[in-house]
Design a protein around this motif. Structure first.
Motif, PDB file in Angstrom:
ATOM      1  N   SER A  62       0.866  -1.169   0.000  1.00  0.00           N
ATOM      2  CA  SER A  62       0.000   0.000   0.000  1.00  0.00           C
ATOM      3  C   SER A  62       0.910   1.229   0.000  1.00  0.00           C
ATOM      4  CB  SER A  62      -0.899  -0.011   1.237  1.00  0.00           C
ATOM      5  OG  SER A  62      -1.830   1.046   1.224  1.00  0.00           O
ATOM      6  N   ARG A  63       0.545   2.244  -0.727  1.00  0.00           N
ATOM      7  CA  ARG A  63       1.391   3.446  -0.788  1.00  0.00           C
ATOM      8  C   ARG A  63       1.423   4.134   0.579  1.00  0.00           C
ATOM      9  NH1 ARG A  63      -1.858   3.358  -5.311  1.00  0.00           N
ATOM     10  NH2 ARG A  63      -0.842   3.290  -7.351  1.00  0.00           N
ATOM     11  N   ASP A  64       2.616   4.568   0.974  1.00  0.00           N
ATOM     12  CA  ASP A  64       2.792   5.241   2.255  1.00  0.00           C
ATOM     13  C   ASP A  64       2.141   6.626   2.192  1.00  0.00           C
ATOM     14  OD1 ASP A  64       3.709   6.484   4.589  1.00  0.00           O
ATOM     15  OD2 ASP A  64       5.656   5.476   4.489  1.00  0.00           O
ATOM     16  N   PRO A  65       1.120   6.887   3.026  1.00  0.00           N
ATOM     17  CA  PRO A  65       0.433   8.180   2.938  1.00  0.00           C
ATOM     18  C   PRO A  65       1.324   9.367   3.281  1.00  0.00           C
ATOM     19  CG  PRO A  65      -0.309   6.962   4.871  1.00  0.00           C
ATOM     20  CD  PRO A  65       0.517   6.020   4.062  1.00  0.00           C
ATOM     21  N   ARG A  66       2.429   9.132   3.984  1.00  0.00           N
ATOM     22  CA  ARG A  66       3.312  10.246   4.331  1.00  0.00           C
ATOM     23  C   ARG A  66       3.927  10.890   3.100  1.00  0.00           C
ATOM     24  NH1 ARG A  66       7.645   7.738   8.102  1.00  0.00           N
ATOM     25  NH2 ARG A  66       7.636   6.288   6.334  1.00  0.00           N
ATOM     26  N   ARG A  67       3.997  10.148   2.007  1.00  0.00           N
ATOM     27  CA  ARG A  67       4.569  10.692   0.776  1.00  0.00           C
ATOM     28  C   ARG A  67       3.553  11.489  -0.043  1.00  0.00           C
ATOM     29  NH1 ARG A  67       9.221   8.527  -1.187  1.00  0.00           N
ATOM     30  NH2 ARG A  67       9.103  10.300  -2.592  1.00  0.00           N
TER      31      ARG A  67
ATOM     32  N   VAL B  92     -10.111  14.667  -2.482  1.00  0.00           N
ATOM     33  CA  VAL B  92      -9.263  14.108  -1.422  1.00  0.00           C
ATOM     34  C   VAL B  92      -9.941  14.367  -0.077  1.00  0.00           C
ATOM     35  CG1 VAL B  92      -7.021  14.154  -0.281  1.00  0.00           C
ATOM     36  CG2 VAL B  92      -7.153  14.510  -2.751  1.00  0.00           C
ATOM     37  N   ASP B  93     -10.048  13.315   0.742  1.00  0.00           N
ATOM     38  CA  ASP B  93     -10.634  13.430   2.070  1.00  0.00           C
ATOM     39  C   ASP B  93      -9.598  12.955   3.085  1.00  0.00           C
ATOM     40  OD1 ASP B  93     -12.045  13.363   4.416  1.00  0.00           O
ATOM     41  OD2 ASP B  93     -13.564  11.937   3.729  1.00  0.00           O
ATOM     42  N   GLU B  94      -9.070  13.873   3.882  1.00  0.00           N
ATOM     43  CA  GLU B  94      -8.054  13.534   4.867  1.00  0.00           C
ATOM     44  C   GLU B  94      -8.625  13.467   6.286  1.00  0.00           C
ATOM     45  OE1 GLU B  94      -4.160  15.306   4.426  1.00  0.00           O
ATOM     46  OE2 GLU B  94      -4.785  16.258   2.541  1.00  0.00           O
ATOM     47  N   SER B  95      -9.936  13.424   6.414  1.00  0.00           N
ATOM     48  CA  SER B  95     -10.566  13.508   7.737  1.00  0.00           C
ATOM     49  C   SER B  95     -10.739  12.162   8.427  1.00  0.00           C
ATOM     50  CB  SER B  95     -11.937  14.184   7.612  1.00  0.00           C
ATOM     51  OG  SER B  95     -12.833  13.377   6.839  1.00  0.00           O
ATOM     52  N   GLY B  96     -10.591  11.046   7.701  1.00  0.00           N
ATOM     53  CA  GLY B  96     -10.889   9.742   8.281  1.00  0.00           C
ATOM     54  C   GLY B  96      -9.769   9.193   9.138  1.00  0.00           C
ATOM     55  N   ALA B  97     -10.133   8.466  10.171  1.00  0.00           N
ATOM     56  CA  ALA B  97      -9.145   7.874  11.073  1.00  0.00           C
ATOM     57  C   ALA B  97      -8.396   6.717  10.428  1.00  0.00           C
ATOM     58  CB  ALA B  97      -9.835   7.387  12.347  1.00  0.00           C
ATOM     59  N   ASP B  98      -8.998   6.068   9.411  1.00  0.00           N
ATOM     60  CA  ASP B  98      -8.378   4.905   8.802  1.00  0.00           C
ATOM     61  C   ASP B  98      -7.436   5.253   7.661  1.00  0.00           C
ATOM     62  OD1 ASP B  98      -9.560   3.196  10.522  1.00  0.00           O
ATOM     63  OD2 ASP B  98     -11.101   2.469   9.146  1.00  0.00           O
ATOM     64  N   GLY B  99      -7.408   6.506   7.231  1.00  0.00           N
ATOM     65  CA  GLY B  99      -6.502   6.877   6.157  1.00  0.00           C
ATOM     66  C   GLY B  99      -7.078   7.954   5.261  1.00  0.00           C
ATOM     67  N   VAL B 100      -6.268   8.375   4.304  1.00  0.00           N
ATOM     68  CA  VAL B 100      -6.668   9.394   3.332  1.00  0.00           C
ATOM     69  C   VAL B 100      -7.379   8.717   2.171  1.00  0.00           C
ATOM     70  CG1 VAL B 100      -5.838  11.180   1.749  1.00  0.00           C
ATOM     71  CG2 VAL B 100      -4.713  10.850   3.961  1.00  0.00           C
ATOM     72  N   VAL B 101      -8.532   9.237   1.810  1.00  0.00           N
ATOM     73  CA  VAL B 101      -9.316   8.690   0.699  1.00  0.00           C
ATOM     74  C   VAL B 101      -9.282   9.686  -0.450  1.00  0.00           C
ATOM     75  CG1 VAL B 101     -11.607   7.951  -0.060  1.00  0.00           C
ATOM     76  CG2 VAL B 101     -10.813   7.390   2.243  1.00  0.00           C
TER      77      VAL B 101
ATOM     78  N   GLU C  11     -12.167   6.142  -9.869  1.00  0.00           N
ATOM     79  CA  GLU C  11     -11.583   5.131  -8.981  1.00  0.00           C
ATOM     80  C   GLU C  11     -11.275   5.784  -7.636  1.00  0.00           C
ATOM     81  OE1 GLU C  11      -8.020   1.790  -8.864  1.00  0.00           O
ATOM     82  OE2 GLU C  11      -7.824   3.510 -10.207  1.00  0.00           O
ATOM     83  N   THR C  12     -11.678   5.125  -6.563  1.00  0.00           N
ATOM     84  CA  THR C  12     -11.437   5.624  -5.217  1.00  0.00           C
ATOM     85  C   THR C  12     -10.439   4.712  -4.509  1.00  0.00           C
ATOM     86  OG1 THR C  12     -13.648   6.591  -5.066  1.00  0.00           O
ATOM     87  CG2 THR C  12     -12.497   6.178  -3.004  1.00  0.00           C
ATOM     88  N   LEU C  13      -9.409   5.319  -3.920  1.00  0.00           N
ATOM     89  CA  LEU C  13      -8.370   4.586  -3.209  1.00  0.00           C
ATOM     90  C   LEU C  13      -8.238   5.118  -1.787  1.00  0.00           C
ATOM     91  CD1 LEU C  13      -5.491   4.574  -5.870  1.00  0.00           C
ATOM     92  CD2 LEU C  13      -7.237   2.813  -5.510  1.00  0.00           C
ATOM     93  N   ILE C  14      -7.753   4.265  -0.900  1.00  0.00           N
ATOM     94  CA  ILE C  14      -7.453   4.693   0.464  1.00  0.00           C
ATOM     95  C   ILE C  14      -5.970   4.482   0.742  1.00  0.00           C
ATOM     96  CG2 ILE C  14      -8.121   2.451   1.428  1.00  0.00           C
ATOM     97  CD1 ILE C  14      -9.067   4.048   3.944  1.00  0.00           C
ATOM     98  N   PHE C  15      -5.368   5.455   1.402  1.00  0.00           N
ATOM     99  CA  PHE C  15      -3.970   5.398   1.814  1.00  0.00           C
ATOM    100  C   PHE C  15      -3.951   5.179   3.331  1.00  0.00           C
ATOM    101  CE2 PHE C  15      -4.060   7.488  -2.162  1.00  0.00           C
ATOM    102  CZ  PHE C  15      -2.805   7.419  -2.754  1.00  0.00           C
ATOM    103  N   ARG C  16      -3.822   3.927   3.744  1.00  0.00           N
ATOM    104  CA  ARG C  16      -3.836   3.604   5.173  1.00  0.00           C
ATOM    105  C   ARG C  16      -2.431   3.740   5.754  1.00  0.00           C
ATOM    106  NH1 ARG C  16      -7.295  -0.307   2.799  1.00  0.00           N
ATOM    107  NH2 ARG C  16      -9.419  -0.163   3.599  1.00  0.00           N
ATOM    108  N   PRO C  17      -2.302   4.368   6.923  1.00  0.00           N
ATOM    109  CA  PRO C  17      -0.993   4.423   7.581  1.00  0.00           C
ATOM    110  C   PRO C  17      -0.589   3.050   8.102  1.00  0.00           C
ATOM    111  CG  PRO C  17      -2.652   5.533   8.908  1.00  0.00           C
ATOM    112  CD  PRO C  17      -3.333   5.115   7.649  1.00  0.00           C
ATOM    113  N   LEU C  18       0.695   2.913   8.404  1.00  0.00           N
ATOM    114  CA  LEU C  18       1.235   1.616   8.809  1.00  0.00           C
ATOM    115  C   LEU C  18       0.561   1.082  10.061  1.00  0.00           C
ATOM    116  CD1 LEU C  18       3.237  -0.679   8.476  1.00  0.00           C
ATOM    117  CD2 LEU C  18       4.959   0.734   9.636  1.00  0.00           C
ATOM    118  N   ASP C  19       0.288   1.936  11.035  1.00  0.00           N
ATOM    119  CA  ASP C  19      -0.304   1.425  12.275  1.00  0.00           C
ATOM    120  C   ASP C  19      -1.687   0.843  12.040  1.00  0.00           C
ATOM    121  OD1 ASP C  19      -1.419   3.936  11.775  1.00  0.00           O
ATOM    122  OD2 ASP C  19      -1.504   4.504  13.879  1.00  0.00           O
TER     123      ASP C  19
END
Length: 263
Positions: free
Chosen positions: A151-156, A188-197, A216-224
């Protein structure tokens, strides 16, 4: 968390036809081939022993055909019939078992390794659907089997570079000649606790005619979050890599590659 549904633009036959041209030379293919060889060779039977790989979201199955050529038994599942139609006619495609659907349609307890490649894990946006998929993958594995995905690292913040200017490329068309494609970022929605959508769509142009694909909708989940979801599904997180050489996660990491073992 956003409740945007997961979408699959590759249910469209034309998008499916162009997928391989736009995604050739992927580093992930060699990573997963190497992983399958290493796991097979480390198994009790040693090199040459029967080894089954489940390819979840297999698409046109570039990886699956290569894995079959390496001597593995391969089961490919994908929810897009258009992608499987291409996969079935690929040279070597007859060596792979095809299933229309997702991990819930895979045989129970048969796979030694399950993989999700091409960032397929990011297409499963709703949290409940994602966690169900992980449980289904766990059920499909033998005890001791491995699930691997990236999964792509959302920090990037990769979505910030998904502009027409930075994504534009020209590729050979299956019917001859060339086509040009690029990405349009829509939301882009950065408000979710599970990641950026984020939501985007691909645009292709050939012979002066432009065609906009499905969103196409994707989610960028953080490692934790990825770690916690794997553990909740019954996996022991065995390794996390930050690149296709198997290197560690750093501030410059583009990928989060996780390997989870079914106890």
């Amino acid at each position: 968390m956003s409740t945007l549904p997961s979408t699959n633009p590759y249910e469209d036959p034309e998008s499916a036809r162009l997928y391989d041209a736009e995604n050739s030379g992927r580093e992930d293919v060699e990573f997963y081939r190497r992983l399958a060889r290493e796991l097979r060779d480390a198994a009790a039977g040693g090199a040459g022993a029967p080894f089954t790989v489940l390819d979840i979201g297999c698409g046109t199955v570039v990886l699956g055909v290569d894995l079959a050529a390496d001597g593995h038994r391969v089961i490919g599942v994908d929810p897009a019939e258009a992608m499987l139609q291409i996969a079935r006619t690929r040279p070597g495609g007859e060596r792979v078992t095809w299933i229309l659907g997702s991990a819930d349609a895979a045989p129970e307890g048969e796979a030694d390794l399950a993989v999700m490649t091409g960032h397929a894990a990011q297409q499963i946006v709703p949290a409940d659907a994602w966690r169900t998929l992980l449980r289904d993958a766990h059920r499909a594995l033998r005890p001791g089997g491995m699930l691997a995905f990236e999964s792509r690292d959302p920090r990037r913040r990769a979505w910030e570079r998904w502009t027409p200017e930075s994504t534009r490329g020209t590729f050979p068309h299956p019917d001859g000649g060339e086509f040009t494609s690029w990405v349009e970022l829509l939301e882009v929605d950065e408000s979710g606790a599970d990641g950026v959508v984020e939501t985007h769509r691909g645009v292709t142009e050939r012979e002066g005619s432009a065609r906009r694909g499905a969103e196409e909708t994707l989610i960028f989940r953080p490692l934790d979050v990825l770690r916690a979801d794997l553990e909740s599904a019954g996996f022991a997180v065995e390794q996390v890599c930050g690149d296709w050489s198997g290197g560690p996660i750093t501030d410059a990491t583009a990928e989060l590659i996780l390997l989870g073992r079914r106890p």
